[in-house]
Motif scaffolding. Structure first.
Motif, PDB file in Angstrom:
ATOM      1  N   GLY A 138      40.223  49.679  30.976  1.00  0.00           N
ATOM      2  CA  GLY A 138      40.575  48.997  29.717  1.00  0.00           C
ATOM      3  C   GLY A 138      41.789  48.112  29.882  1.00  0.00           C
ATOM      4  O   GLY A 138      41.838  46.989  29.341  1.00  0.00           O
ATOM      5  N   ASP A 139      42.789  48.584  30.637  1.00  0.00           N
ATOM      6  CA  ASP A 139      43.983  47.771  30.902  1.00  0.00           C
ATOM      7  C   ASP A 139      43.625  46.498  31.688  1.00  0.00           C
ATOM      8  O   ASP A 139      44.116  45.403  31.393  1.00  0.00           O
ATOM      9  N   VAL A 140      42.752  46.669  32.697  1.00  0.00           N
ATOM     10  CA  VAL A 140      42.337  45.514  33.499  1.00  0.00           C
ATOM     11  C   VAL A 140      41.575  44.516  32.636  1.00  0.00           C
ATOM     12  O   VAL A 140      41.808  43.304  32.714  1.00  0.00           O
ATOM     13  N   SER A 148      42.153  33.675  28.157  1.00  0.00           N
ATOM     14  CA  SER A 148      42.643  32.935  26.990  1.00  0.00           C
ATOM     15  C   SER A 148      43.676  31.896  27.401  1.00  0.00           C
ATOM     16  O   SER A 148      43.730  30.800  26.831  1.00  0.00           O
ATOM     17  N   SER A 149      44.472  32.217  28.411  1.00  0.00           N
ATOM     18  CA  SER A 149      45.445  31.246  28.919  1.00  0.00           C
ATOM     19  C   SER A 149      44.722  30.054  29.539  1.00  0.00           C
ATOM     20  O   SER A 149      45.084  28.892  29.294  1.00  0.00           O
ATOM     21  N   TYR A 150      43.673  30.310  30.334  1.00  0.00           N
ATOM     22  CA  TYR A 150      42.882  29.230  30.914  1.00  0.00           C
ATOM     23  C   TYR A 150      42.204  28.401  29.832  1.00  0.00           C
ATOM     24  O   TYR A 150      42.140  27.177  29.925  1.00  0.00           O
ATOM     25  N   LYS A 168      44.069  42.627  30.458  1.00  0.00           N
ATOM     26  CA  LYS A 168      44.830  41.629  31.224  1.00  0.00           C
ATOM     27  C   LYS A 168      43.941  40.435  31.578  1.00  0.00           C
ATOM     28  O   LYS A 168      44.381  39.281  31.523  1.00  0.00           O
ATOM     29  N   TRP A 169      42.679  40.707  31.941  1.00  0.00           N
ATOM     30  CA  TRP A 169      41.767  39.617  32.286  1.00  0.00           C
ATOM     31  C   TRP A 169      41.473  38.756  31.059  1.00  0.00           C
ATOM     32  O   TRP A 169      41.349  37.533  31.164  1.00  0.00           O
TER      33      TRP A 169
END
Length: 128
Positions: free
Chosen positions: A30-32, A41-43, A35-36
C-alpha cells in the motif's frame, strides 16, 4: 502425543509469525502504491504544463518576430529618404552634393536666426 502438541505448536507459531509478515507486506504494498501514485500525479502535472510552456514560447517568438519586422521596416524607412538638391534649391536652401552620398545643406543666408533654422527644419520635414 506430547510430540504432536509440540509439532502443532511449532506449526501454529510459524503460521502466526507468517501472518504478521503477510500483514506487513500488504502495508508495504500500500505504501509503494501510494508513492507511485504521487510520482504519476507529478508526471501528469508536468505533462499538463507542457502545452502552456509551448504556448508561452510561441507567443514570445511571435512577439520577437513582430518586433524584428517592425525594426527592419523602420530602419528601411529611415534610410530611404530621398532628398533632391533641386527641390531644396527651389525653396531657398543651398545644397551641395558630395561623394559618397553626402549632401551639405544650409539655409540661405548662412547667418540665420532661430526662425530661419525652424523654417529649414519644416522644409526638410515636408520633403520626407
Amino acid at each position: 502425543m506430547k510430540s504432536l502438541y509440540i509439532i502443532l505448536g511449532i506449526v501454529l507459531l510459524v503460521v502466526l509469525i507468517g501472518g504478521c509478515g503477510y500483514n506487513k507486506m500488504n502495508q508495504m504494498r500500500g505504501d509503494v502504491d501510494e508513492k507511485w501514485a504521487d510520482v504519476q500525479s507529478s508526471y501528469q502535472r508536468r505533462s499538463d504544463l507542457i502545452p502552456n510552456l509551448v504556448a508561452t514560447v510561441k507567443g514570445a517568438a511571435n512577439f520577437e518576430t513582430n518586433t524584428l519586422t517592425q525594426v527592419i521596416n523602420a530602419r528601411a524607412k529611415a534610410t530611404s529618404i530621398n532628398v533632391n538638391a533641386a527641390d531644396l534649391t527651389e525653396k531657398g536652401v543651398v545644397a551641395d552634393w558630395r561623394e559618397p552620398d553626402v549632401i551639405r545643406i544650409a539655409p540661405v543666408p548662412l547667418y540665420n536666426t532661430f526662425e530661419d533654422c525652424y523654417t529649414f527644419y519644416k522644409i526638410l520635414s515636408d520633403i520626407k
